[in-house]
Design a protein around this motif. Structure first.
Motif, PDB file in Angstrom:
ATOM      1  N   ASP A   1       0.791  -1.262   0.118  1.00 56.86           N
ATOM      2  CA  ASP A   1      -0.235   0.009  -0.083  1.00 56.86           C
ATOM      3  C   ASP A   1       0.617   1.242  -0.023  1.00 56.86           C
ATOM      4  O   ASP A   1       1.800   1.433   0.915  1.00 56.86           O
ATOM      5  N   GLY A   2       0.733   1.996  -0.903  1.00 65.08           N
ATOM      6  CA  GLY A   2       1.261   3.354  -1.028  1.00 65.08           C
ATOM      7  C   GLY A   2       2.491   3.264  -1.738  1.00 65.08           C
ATOM      8  O   GLY A   2       3.577   4.247  -1.744  1.00 65.08           O
ATOM      9  N   GLY A   3       3.215   2.074  -2.161  1.00 66.13           N
ATOM     10  CA  GLY A   3       4.316   1.797  -3.033  1.00 66.13           C
ATOM     11  C   GLY A   3       5.415   1.363  -2.053  1.00 66.13           C
ATOM     12  O   GLY A   3       5.149   0.928  -0.843  1.00 66.13           O
ATOM     13  N   TRP A   4       6.519   0.683  -2.776  1.00 59.87           N
ATOM     14  CA  TRP A   4       7.625  -0.018  -2.061  1.00 59.87           C
ATOM     15  C   TRP A   4       8.711   1.137  -1.815  1.00 59.87           C
ATOM     16  O   TRP A   4       8.724   2.236  -2.285  1.00 59.87           O
ATOM     17  N   THR A   5       9.381   0.600  -0.588  1.00 61.50           N
ATOM     18  CA  THR A   5      10.848   1.382  -0.285  1.00 61.50           C
ATOM     19  C   THR A   5      11.820   0.286  -0.147  1.00 61.50           C
ATOM     20  O   THR A   5      11.664  -0.927  -0.315  1.00 61.50           O
ATOM     21  N   PRO A   6      12.984   0.687  -0.266  1.00 58.01           N
ATOM     22  CA  PRO A   6      13.993  -0.359  -0.197  1.00 58.01           C
ATOM     23  C   PRO A   6      13.910  -1.040   1.019  1.00 58.01           C
ATOM     24  O   PRO A   6      14.161  -2.410   0.816  1.00 58.01           O
ATOM     25  N   GLU A   7      13.357  -0.606   2.099  1.00 54.88           N
ATOM     26  CA  GLU A   7      13.247  -1.546   3.155  1.00 54.88           C
ATOM     27  C   GLU A   7      12.198  -2.649   2.986  1.00 54.88           C
ATOM     28  O   GLU A   7      12.462  -3.647   3.372  1.00 54.88           O
ATOM     29  N   THR A   8      11.218  -2.238   2.800  1.00 55.48           N
ATOM     30  CA  THR A   8       9.827  -2.945   2.563  1.00 55.48           C
ATOM     31  C   THR A   8      10.300  -4.252   1.492  1.00 55.48           C
ATOM     32  O   THR A   8       9.922  -5.236   1.586  1.00 55.48           O
TER      33      THR A   8
ATOM     34  N   HIS B   1      12.227 -12.155  -0.231  1.00 61.57           N
ATOM     35  CA  HIS B   1      12.429 -13.741  -0.223  1.00 61.57           C
ATOM     36  C   HIS B   1      11.391 -14.560   0.185  1.00 61.57           C
ATOM     37  O   HIS B   1      11.346 -15.874   0.114  1.00 61.57           O
ATOM     38  N   THR B   2      10.244 -13.883   0.482  1.00 58.59           N
ATOM     39  CA  THR B   2       9.001 -14.585   0.834  1.00 58.59           C
ATOM     40  C   THR B   2       7.938 -14.142  -0.037  1.00 58.59           C
ATOM     41  O   THR B   2       6.918 -14.834   0.130  1.00 58.59           O
ATOM     42  N   SER B   3       8.049 -13.479  -1.092  1.00 60.97           N
ATOM     43  CA  SER B   3       6.953 -13.069  -2.074  1.00 60.97           C
ATOM     44  C   SER B   3       7.579 -13.422  -3.296  1.00 60.97           C
ATOM     45  O   SER B   3       7.810 -14.644  -3.923  1.00 60.97           O
ATOM     46  N   VAL B   4       7.805 -12.617  -4.069  1.00 58.57           N
ATOM     47  CA  VAL B   4       8.295 -12.684  -5.603  1.00 58.57           C
ATOM     48  C   VAL B   4       9.598 -13.270  -5.984  1.00 58.57           C
ATOM     49  O   VAL B   4       9.742 -14.134  -7.044  1.00 58.57           O
ATOM     50  N   GLY B   5      10.493 -12.994  -4.986  1.00 56.87           N
ATOM     51  CA  GLY B   5      11.835 -13.687  -5.148  1.00 56.87           C
ATOM     52  C   GLY B   5      12.067 -15.075  -4.415  1.00 56.87           C
ATOM     53  O   GLY B   5      13.105 -15.799  -4.413  1.00 56.87           O
ATOM     54  N   ARG B   6      10.677 -15.590  -4.085  1.00 62.94           N
ATOM     55  CA  ARG B   6      10.944 -16.934  -3.167  1.00 62.94           C
ATOM     56  C   ARG B   6      11.273 -18.349  -3.999  1.00 62.94           C
ATOM     57  O   ARG B   6      12.105 -19.012  -3.646  1.00 62.94           O
ATOM     58  N   VAL B   7      11.184 -18.139  -5.525  1.00 61.00           N
ATOM     59  CA  VAL B   7      11.461 -19.087  -6.532  1.00 61.00           C
ATOM     60  C   VAL B   7      11.914 -18.303  -7.534  1.00 61.00           C
ATOM     61  O   VAL B   7      11.257 -18.001  -8.380  1.00 61.00           O
ATOM     62  N   PRO B   8      13.309 -18.138  -7.472  1.00 55.52           N
ATOM     63  CA  PRO B   8      13.913 -17.182  -8.707  1.00 55.52           C
ATOM     64  C   PRO B   8      14.046 -18.177  -9.912  1.00 55.52           C
ATOM     65  O   PRO B   8      14.127 -19.169  -9.851  1.00 55.52           O
ATOM     66  N   GLN B   9      13.964 -17.454 -11.080  1.00 61.75           N
ATOM     67  CA  GLN B   9      14.012 -18.160 -12.269  1.00 61.75           C
ATOM     68  C   GLN B   9      15.614 -18.485 -12.636  1.00 61.75           C
ATOM     69  O   GLN B   9      16.592 -17.919 -12.163  1.00 61.75           O
ATOM     70  N   THR B  10      15.655 -19.664 -13.326  1.00 62.11           N
ATOM     71  CA  THR B  10      16.977 -20.189 -13.587  1.00 62.11           C
ATOM     72  C   THR B  10      17.362 -19.432 -14.844  1.00 62.11           C
ATOM     73  O   THR B  10      16.787 -18.822 -15.546  1.00 62.11           O
ATOM     74  N   VAL B  11      18.965 -19.680 -15.108  1.00 64.73           N
ATOM     75  CA  VAL B  11      19.518 -18.975 -16.345  1.00 64.73           C
ATOM     76  C   VAL B  11      20.229 -19.904 -16.968  1.00 64.73           C
ATOM     77  O   VAL B  11      20.613 -21.062 -16.374  1.00 64.73           O
ATOM     78  N   GLY B  12      20.491 -19.615 -18.226  1.00 66.25           N
ATOM     79  CA  GLY B  12      21.614 -20.497 -19.047  1.00 66.25           C
ATOM     80  C   GLY B  12      20.849 -21.500 -19.616  1.00 66.25           C
ATOM     81  O   GLY B  12      19.748 -21.930 -19.098  1.00 66.25           O
ATOM     82  N   ILE B  13      21.367 -22.365 -20.614  1.00 71.94           N
ATOM     83  CA  ILE B  13      21.116 -23.416 -21.280  1.00 71.94           C
ATOM     84  C   ILE B  13      21.094 -24.637 -20.323  1.00 71.94           C
ATOM     85  O   ILE B  13      22.215 -24.818 -19.960  1.00 71.94           O
ATOM     86  N   PRO B  14      20.190 -25.593 -20.097  1.00 74.23           N
ATOM     87  CA  PRO B  14      20.389 -26.560 -19.266  1.00 74.23           C
ATOM     88  C   PRO B  14      21.474 -27.564 -19.533  1.00 74.23           C
ATOM     89  O   PRO B  14      21.533 -27.682 -21.014  1.00 74.23           O
TER      90      PRO B  14
ATOM     91  N   ALA C   1      13.193  -5.347   0.873  1.00 78.72           N
ATOM     92  CA  ALA C   1      14.312  -6.289   1.605  1.00 78.72           C
ATOM     93  C   ALA C   1      13.615  -7.290   2.410  1.00 78.72           C
ATOM     94  O   ALA C   1      13.799  -8.267   2.462  1.00 78.72           O
ATOM     95  N   ALA C   2      12.680  -6.771   3.017  1.00 77.88           N
ATOM     96  CA  ALA C   2      11.745  -7.487   4.010  1.00 77.88           C
ATOM     97  C   ALA C   2      11.032  -8.753   3.093  1.00 77.88           C
ATOM     98  O   ALA C   2      10.967  -9.571   3.672  1.00 77.88           O
ATOM     99  N   ALA C   3      10.462  -8.213   1.957  1.00 77.08           N
ATOM    100  CA  ALA C   3       9.209  -8.931   1.395  1.00 77.08           C
ATOM    101  C   ALA C   3       9.890 -10.112   0.215  1.00 77.08           C
ATOM    102  O   ALA C   3       9.459 -10.914  -0.064  1.00 77.08           O
TER     103      ALA C   3
END
Length: 314
Positions: free
Chosen positions: A281-288, A294-307, A290-292
């Motif tokens: 709510d109201g937008g993001w700060t660097p601190e929020t 690993h438990t939200s959008v970054g919980r399962v990061p995308q892989t890179v490179g040809i397998p 950092a807090a969110a």
């Protein structure tokens, strides 16, 4: 889960009366594409930087009963693109299909890559695709009866690849151009798709995991199923069937797609899209953030490179 083709009679792919340009078609994948187009009935302009190689490739197509002429020029400039289109029109009267296969490699890690390494690859793959597609689109729109732009991408452009800053960036750009042009050219009846091939070429046969199997194939042994199906890896001829299909009436409704092919495997690559979202709510700060993270959008990061290839256990 792999999808089984729907049973039923296969439509005929007949390119009689069509005229195609295939850049970089003196050897390898480009020659396989040009040969497959000619076998389906199209007249083909064979292009290579080396005039002798281009002439030999065109002569081989003619000897097999096809129609072909050679045009030796390095793609990249608008002048080269215009020469190719003019060659198609002067030799065969029109232009219906463009396949942008020409390319080079200058592999280096980032801190060792020179401006020349970067520019040479981008000029050939990205600018060469742009200039040739532009010239072809102008001609096809003037003719008024549609056409096909078939761009050649790479798994490196879809996922990145170590040591290929220039090549991966150019091929990612090719896929983006296909999506853009598919919208811009739709009213003109011109479809635009990207082929993402995987085959035993001078580049891929240097991959250590593939090398012994490619060597055996050169001696007449078939590639094993774990490569043909599991890795989607085969011969250049295995990749060639996709090009006449995309050039045909059977693919009139296929546009803006990245289509992978190799060995026995056919695949549709996804477009980039958002896969996870979070809100503050109201937008993001660097601190929020950092807090969110690993438990939200970054919980399962995308892989890179040809397998890495999955080899059978010894």
């Amino acid at each position: 889960m792999p999808l089984a083709p729907t049973p039923g009679p296969a439509p005929t792919v007949d390119l009689t009366g069509k005229v195609a340009i295939v850049t970089g078609s003196g050897r390898g994948l480009g020659l396989a594409y040009a040969t497959a187009l000619a076998a389906a009935g199209a007249a083909v302009v064979v292009n290579d930087l080396d005039a002798e190689v281009a002439e030999k490739a065109a002569a081989g197509i003619v000897a097999a009963g096809g129609r072909a002429v050679a045009e030796a020029v390095a793609v990249g400039t608008a002048e080269a693109a215009d020469r190719l289109v003019e060659r198609a029109v002067s030799a065969f009267g029109r232009l219906d299909v463009l396949v942008t296969n020409a390319g080079i490699l200058r592999d280096r890690v980032l801190w060792k890559m020179t401006d020349e390494d970067f520019d040479a690859v981008v000029d050939t793959h990205l600018r060469g695709t742009f200039t040739c597609a532009r010239a072809a689109a102008v001609r096809m729109r003037e003719q008024g009866d549609g056409g096909r732009l078939i761009l050649v991408g790479s798994p490196a452009g879809q996922r990145g690849n170590f040591g290929q800053t220039n090549y991966a960036a150019a091929k990612a750009g090719v896929a983006a151009m296909a999506r853009t042009w598919s919208m811009e050219l739709a009213k003109a009846g011109i479809t635009v798709n990207t082929v993402v091939p995987v085959a035993a070429t001078a580049m891929t046969e240097t991959i250590p995991a593939f090398a012994p199997y490619v060597a055996a194939m050169r001696d007449g042994a078939p590639l094993p199923d774990f490569l043909r199906k599991g890795e989607g890896f085969g011969t250049v001829e295995d990749c060639a069937a996709l090009v006449p299909f995309l050039a045909s009436d059977a693919a009139a409704d296929v546009t803006g797609q990245c289509v992978g092919i190799g060995g026995d495997r056919l695949a549709l690559w996804s477009h980039p899209e958002e896969i996870a979202t979070a809100y503050a709510d109201g937008g993001w700060t660097p601190e929020t953030l950092a807090a969110a993270w690993h438990t939200s959008v970054g919980r399962v990061p995308q892989t890179v490179g040809i397998p890495a290839p999955r080899l059978p256990e010894a």
